[in-house]
Each structure stands twice: as structure tokens, then as C-alpha cells.
Design an enzyme around this catalytic site. Structure first.
Site, mmCIF file in Angstrom:
data_model
loop_
_atom_site.group_PDB
_atom_site.id
_atom_site.type_symbol
_atom_site.label_atom_id
_atom_site.label_comp_id
_atom_site.label_asym_id
_atom_site.label_seq_id
_atom_site.Cartn_x
_atom_site.Cartn_y
_atom_site.Cartn_z
ATOM 1 C CE LYS A 196 11.637 14.881 26.941
ATOM 2 N NZ LYS A 196 10.514 13.776 26.618
ATOM 3 N NE ARG A 246 12.169 16.356 20.464
ATOM 4 C CZ ARG A 246 11.803 16.325 21.429
ATOM 5 N NH1 ARG A 246 11.722 17.829 21.967
ATOM 6 N NH2 ARG A 246 10.600 16.294 21.508
ATOM 7 N NE ARG A 303 1.626 15.143 26.482
ATOM 8 C CZ ARG A 303 2.845 15.124 26.516
ATOM 9 N NH1 ARG A 303 3.657 14.921 27.223
ATOM 10 N NH2 ARG A 303 3.408 15.231 24.763
ATOM 11 N NE ARG A 362 2.136 18.324 22.729
ATOM 12 C CZ ARG A 362 3.297 18.172 23.639
ATOM 13 N NH1 ARG A 362 3.663 18.283 24.145
ATOM 14 N NH2 ARG A 362 4.119 17.050 21.954
ATOM 15 N NE ARG A 414 5.855 13.699 19.549
ATOM 16 C CZ ARG A 414 4.757 13.488 21.117
ATOM 17 N NH1 ARG A 414 3.088 13.633 20.959
ATOM 18 N NH2 ARG A 414 4.748 14.358 21.850
HETATM 19 P P1 ADP Z 1 7.633 14.052 28.202
HETATM 20 O O1 ADP Z 1 7.520 15.631 28.632
HETATM 21 O O2 ADP Z 1 8.818 13.523 28.485
HETATM 22 O O3 ADP Z 1 6.816 13.747 26.720
HETATM 23 P P2 ADP Z 1 5.169 14.682 30.431
HETATM 24 O O4 ADP Z 1 5.697 14.943 31.035
HETATM 25 O O5 ADP Z 1 4.041 15.293 29.732
HETATM 26 O O6 ADP Z 1 6.538 13.765 29.126
HETATM 27 O O7 ADP Z 1 4.721 13.223 30.559
HETATM 28 C C1 ADP Z 1 3.431 11.803 29.742
HETATM 29 C C2 ADP Z 1 2.584 11.482 30.252
HETATM 30 O O8 ADP Z 1 2.516 10.795 30.895
HETATM 31 C C3 ADP Z 1 2.044 12.852 30.573
HETATM 32 O O9 ADP Z 1 0.141 13.295 30.921
HETATM 33 C C4 ADP Z 1 1.403 12.549 31.899
HETATM 34 O O10 ADP Z 1 0.510 12.984 32.856
HETATM 35 C C5 ADP Z 1 2.000 10.907 32.699
HETATM 36 N N1 ADP Z 1 2.790 11.318 33.467
HETATM 37 C C6 ADP Z 1 4.377 11.522 33.351
HETATM 38 N N2 ADP Z 1 5.279 10.274 34.423
HETATM 39 C C7 ADP Z 1 4.553 9.577 34.757
HETATM 40 C C8 ADP Z 1 4.609 8.411 35.945
HETATM 41 N N3 ADP Z 1 5.218 8.944 36.618
HETATM 42 N N4 ADP Z 1 3.309 7.239 36.000
HETATM 43 C C9 ADP Z 1 2.345 7.582 34.898
HETATM 44 N N5 ADP Z 1 1.861 8.289 34.275
HETATM 45 C C10 ADP Z 1 3.038 9.617 34.447
HETATM 46 P P1 AMP Z 2 7.083 18.012 23.063
HETATM 47 O O1 AMP Z 2 7.157 18.806 23.731
HETATM 48 O O2 AMP Z 2 9.253 18.195 23.723
HETATM 49 O O3 AMP Z 2 6.956 16.946 22.705
HETATM 50 O O4 AMP Z 2 7.710 19.145 21.029
HETATM 51 C C1 AMP Z 2 7.048 18.479 20.070
HETATM 52 C C2 AMP Z 2 7.578 18.875 19.124
HETATM 53 O O5 AMP Z 2 8.123 19.979 19.187
HETATM 54 C C3 AMP Z 2 8.292 17.351 18.472
HETATM 55 O O6 AMP Z 2 7.836 16.339 18.104
HETATM 56 C C4 AMP Z 2 9.267 18.176 17.849
HETATM 57 O O7 AMP Z 2 8.899 18.071 15.933
HETATM 58 C C5 AMP Z 2 9.698 19.268 18.159
HETATM 59 N N1 AMP Z 2 11.029 19.939 19.309
HETATM 60 C C6 AMP Z 2 11.248 20.194 20.059
HETATM 61 N N2 AMP Z 2 12.307 20.249 21.026
HETATM 62 C C7 AMP Z 2 12.832 20.379 19.585
HETATM 63 C C8 AMP Z 2 13.842 19.783 19.693
HETATM 64 N N3 AMP Z 2 15.176 19.717 20.418
HETATM 65 N N4 AMP Z 2 14.909 19.742 17.993
HETATM 66 C C9 AMP Z 2 13.972 19.745 17.133
HETATM 67 N N5 AMP Z 2 12.316 19.394 17.466
HETATM 68 C C10 AMP Z 2 11.950 19.712 18.324
#
Ligand code: ADP
Ligand code: AMP
Length: 208
Positions: free
Chosen positions: A13, A88, A122, A155, A166
Site C-alpha cells: 500500500k 481498518r 522492509r 520499524r 498484525r
Molecule cells: P504496506 O504499506 O502495505 O504495509 P509496503 O508498501 O510498505 O506495504 O511494502 C512492504 C515491503 O514490501 C516493503 O519493504 C516494500 O519495499 C516491499 N514491496 C512492496 N511492493 C513489492 C513488490 N511488488 N514486490 C516485492 N516487494 C515489494
Molecule cells: P501501518 O503503518 O499501516 O502498518 O500501521 C502500523 C500500526 O499502526 C498498526 O499495526 C496499528 O497498530 C496502527 N494503525 C494504523 N492505522 C490504523 C487504523 N486505521 N486503525 C487502527 N490502528 C491503526
């Protein structure tokens, strides 16, 4: 363009949201980023949220709804926005409907088996929140953001134990939103496995 990106943690995302920001010139609004900023600033809200985030649980609905409500009032949201990580829960989605009308919801679908590797590898930029991956999307220079030169960090919740929690939380509380938006005729589905640029092109196609 008022857009929601849905998907499991690690679905991509944030990665896709950052490309959409450049394309549509609208802001990315990540509740995770807003909450991490509150944790870093040491506010009361941040202290409360941190407990849930560390455990891989959701921060209570009223807290994140309050954050979003305030953020969407800001001037840069007037021509649209990309919501990343919100809503969410069904309760958050219902509240969002009272606040504004969403144009489309893109569900980035991936197999659960790939999420652990994506999240534990990541790395995130301390300055601009750009996302990298040690293997799948490494920066040009180790430990340094390509976009702004900022330092990359892991993170606190991208460890195996919290990631598993998660993913469970996602399956229980967030996955039902796919049906919620499908029933409303807003859902666009995109395969989230493959090259990042290819997925981005597919997102643009479903939004046309
Ligand atoms: P989200 O925001 O949904 O939690 P991220 O965009 O942070 O996910 O992506 C999670 C990890 O996967 C990051 O380290 C990112 O660089 C990697 N990633 C994202 N898209 C792809 C893809 N299409 N193929 C491989 N790795 C990816
Ligand atoms: P994210 O950066 O989207 O992976 O979110 C990291 C953490 O923040 C999640 O595991 C939740 O603990 C909290 N969080 C983020 N967005 C929400 C949401 N919309 N509702 C509740 N908790 C959230």
C-alpha cells in the site's frame, strides 16, 4: 480523486501510494505514519497508541477516526487524497462515509505466505517515510534513501512476532472491508505480486 488502498500489512500500500502521489498530485494519508509521528513526539495519544502498535493490535477506532477527521480538514486534501491503512475496521469505514465520499477502493491482493519476508526485510526512511526492501527493492546506497538521502531504519513492529500478530489482526478486523466495499460497487482488485511498476500500471488501469 478520493482513494482508499486496502490490503494486508506488507501488500504494498505505502509503496504504491507514494507512486500515486506523484501521478495524481494528491497527498498520501497513512494513519500508521500519523501514529508513529505521535509516538515520536511523545504525546499522550502517542503513548496510548504505542502499546497497541507494539503488540500488532489496532489502535482504538475513536483515536484513529479523530486523527483522520482532523487531517482531512487540511487544505491539501481539498482536491483528493490517498488513504493508506485507513479504514481498518467496518466501524472506521462507516464513520468515513459520514465524513466524505470515496471514489474508489483498490484492494492490493497478495498471498499471506509472502508477507513475513516482505515486512521483516522492509526498511523505511526516517525523513520521508519512503519504503525499501533489503532484497526486493534495495536503495542504491545501503542504508540511505534514494529520494532524500535520509537514514533508513527498521520499524519496531517489523519483527517476526509482531508481524504475525498484525496479519492475524488484518484477517479478523480488516479483511471484511473487501466485501464491504464490493457490495457498495467501489472495489477494484489488483494483483499485488510482481514488479512494483507493473502493479502501479495495473492500479492506474483499474482507476481509469
Ligand atoms: P504496506 O504499506 O502495505 O504495509 P509496503 O508498501 O510498505 O506495504 O511494502 C512492504 C515491503 O514490501 C516493503 O519493504 C516494500 O519495499 C516491499 N514491496 C512492496 N511492493 C513489492 C513488490 N511488488 N514486490 C516485492 N516487494 C515489494
Ligand atoms: P501501518 O503503518 O499501516 O502498518 O500501521 C502500523 C500500526 O499502526 C498498526 O499495526 C496499528 O497498530 C496502527 N494503525 C494504523 N492505522 C490504523 C487504523 N486505521 N486503525 C487502527 N490502528 C491503526
Amino acid at each position: 480523486m478520493k482513494l482508499i488502498l486496502l490490503g494486508a500489512p506488507g501488500a504494498g500500500k505505502g509503496t504504491q501510494a507514494q507512486k500515486l502521489v506523484e501521478h495524481y498530485k494528491i497527498p498520501q494519508i497513512s494513519t500508521g505514519d500519523l501514529l508513529r509521528a505521535a509516538v515520536k513526539a511523545g504525546t499522550e495519544l502517542g503513548k496510548q497508541a504505542n502499546e497497541y502498535m507494539t503488540a500488532g493490535k489496532l489502535v482504538p477506532d475513536e483515536v484513529v477516526i479523530g486523527l483522520i477527521e482532523e487531517r482531512l480538514k487540511e487544505d491539501d486534501c481539498k482536491d483528493g487524497f490517498i488513504l493508506d491503512g485507513f479504514p481498518r475496521t467496518v466501524a472506521q469505514a462507516e464513520k468515513l462515509e459520514e465524513i466524505t465520499d470515496i471514489d474508489a477502493v483498490v484492494n492490493i491482493a497478495v498471498d499471506t505466505s509472502i508477507l513475513l519476508d516482505r515486512l521483516t526485510g522492509r526498511r523505511t526512511c526516517k525523513e520521508c517515510n519512503a519504503m525499501y526492501h533489503l532484497i526486493f527493492n534495495p536503495p542504491k546506497e545501503e542504508g540511505k534513501c534514494d529520494a532524500c538521502g535520509g537514514e533508513l531504519y527498521q520499524r519496531a513492529d517489523d519483527n517476526e512476532e509482531t508481524v504475525k500478530s498484525r496479519i492475524e489482526t488484518y484477517n479478523e478486523s480488516t479483511a471484511p472491508l473487501v466485501d464491504f466495499y464490493r457490495k457498495k460497487g467501489k472495489l477494484k482488485e489488483v494483483d499485488g505480486q510482481g514488479a512494483i511498476d507493473e502493479i502501479f500500471q495495473n492500479i492506474l488501469k483499474v482507476l481509469e
